[in-house]
Scaffold this active site. Structure first.
Site, PDB file in Angstrom:
ATOM      1  CG  HIS A  93    -128.392 -10.775  78.092  1.00 31.72           C
ATOM      2  ND1 HIS A  93    -129.293 -10.129  76.710  1.00 31.72           N
ATOM      3  CD2 HIS A  93    -128.716 -10.033  78.635  1.00 31.72           C
ATOM      4  CE1 HIS A  93    -129.607  -8.989  77.548  1.00 31.72           C
ATOM      5  NE2 HIS A  93    -129.070  -9.150  79.020  1.00 31.72           N
ATOM      6  NE  ARG A 109    -125.908  -7.984  73.197  1.00 32.95           N
ATOM      7  CZ  ARG A 109    -126.973  -7.460  73.424  1.00 32.95           C
ATOM      8  NH1 ARG A 109    -127.882  -7.198  73.767  1.00 32.95           N
ATOM      9  NH2 ARG A 109    -125.669  -6.309  74.457  1.00 32.95           N
ATOM     10  CB  SER A 154    -127.472  -9.265  82.102  1.00 29.43           C
ATOM     11  OG  SER A 154    -128.389 -10.137  82.590  1.00 29.43           O
TER      12      SER A 154
END
Lengths: 218, 218
Positions: A42, A39, A13
């Site tokens: 994400h 992040r 990912s």
């Protein structure tokens, strides 16, 4: 469907999202900062976070230092609290984060002082910190605020600066009323902070930012 | 800073975000659907949600019916669980939502069956529902899955369709691996659902979708 082991999904990912990022922005941040930005992407699949995350005053090192120094960490929502990686924060660093927003004391304090629960949470967080410090022979206990929802929490932190200076702030409320203005106050404060500039942010982003730093310390 | 009473902030916020929306999309959705879309934007400040929320098979009415019919509601993360409006869901409709992801039973089941905790959570949710139904003289207990994180949860729901058909799905995992594919399975399933198409979604969006429907029933 991509056949992939669960433990490899996050890695894959991050590879995919990195390949979709603006090359200029990949060069703009330090390696540790980039892990925070990635992040946030994400967690949201929103690539705006490559442009709107601001690291103020040696932010990453400051937050790491707070975590290593037995700081008290307060979130403004139970969602952010729930999203924080307790395996690392509590398991490794023995810090149990707090969220006071739904506590009886907070609700009573807000009523009594005719203010919001978010504002009451800030006042009571400082009281808790002072109490811990005084029972600790006045040894400094750093205080970290992680704000993913309430701009009024940031406004209150700013109002109290004459008396209390937090050691770190995550300033990531989301929305359209007073959110940008409240983040400006934190920018002017010069306190070490990670700020999601503009309207975006949220409890999930707030937790993701903390987790990105925690994972660097795991 | 805008001087505004706390109780008016949400109203003002919705006014501002509505004024920034694409006029075509304001006409695209039903009034009730639009409240869901707007709350997703309110939670993220991300206007992509005006384009990517899909309402499948009379979605709003189906979800309302589940809530009115004492359904069991399962989220895939504690963050989503934490974000759901319990004042309405539990206070008014006496439904306590569940998240099994961190339960000991789930962890053991996942180990024993060499699968993920997200998959184990789906299997165990159906077991809990069956148990409730059987202790309830086989009177139907609807089951709702609210998925804001794990595409594998959606894949498992799809795998089990030969045996179990959920009454409603919120399909809002976020990310870059298997997320789009997993959502396609739910689109093909014809089950009443609210789907965040594409890579976007998240625990916060998942909770916001439920809350937008709950607020219509308050």
């Amino acid at each position: 469907m991509l056949q992939i082991r669960p433990e490899d999904i996050e890695k894959k990912s991050f590879e995919i999202l990195t390949s979709k990022m603006d090359e200029e922005r990949l060069k703009f941040y330090s390696a540790d900062e980039l892990l925070v930005v990635k992040r946030a992407i994400h967690t949201t699949a929103d690539f705006d976070y490559q442009y709107n995350v601001i690291f103020q005053n040696n932010a990453i090192e400051s937050l790491k230092h707070c975590i290593q120094s037995d700081s008290m960490i307060f979130t403004d929502t139970n969602m952010a609290l729930s999203g924080i990686n307790k395996r690392i924060l509590t398991g490794k660093f023995c810090i149990t984060p707090h969220c006071l927003i739904s506590e009886t004391d907070t609700i009573e304090y807000a009523k009594k002082n005719n203010t919001t629960r978010a504002v009451a949470s800030i006042d009571l967080a400082y009281q808790m910190r002072d109490k811990k410090q005084s029972s600790n022979n006045e040894k400094k206990v750093p205080i970290v605020f992680a704000v993913g929802n309430a701009p009024t929490a940031l406004i209150r932190i700013n109002e109290l600066l004459y008396k209390y200076k937090p050691d770190f702030i995550i300033a990531a409320p989301v929305g359209f009323v007073n959110v940008i203005e409240a983040k400006e106050l934190i920018k002017q404060s010069n306190i070490p902070a990670i700020i999601c500039d503009g309207n975006k942010g949220g409890s999930n982003v707030c937790a993701a930012i903390i987790n990105a730093v925690l994972l660097q310390m795991a």
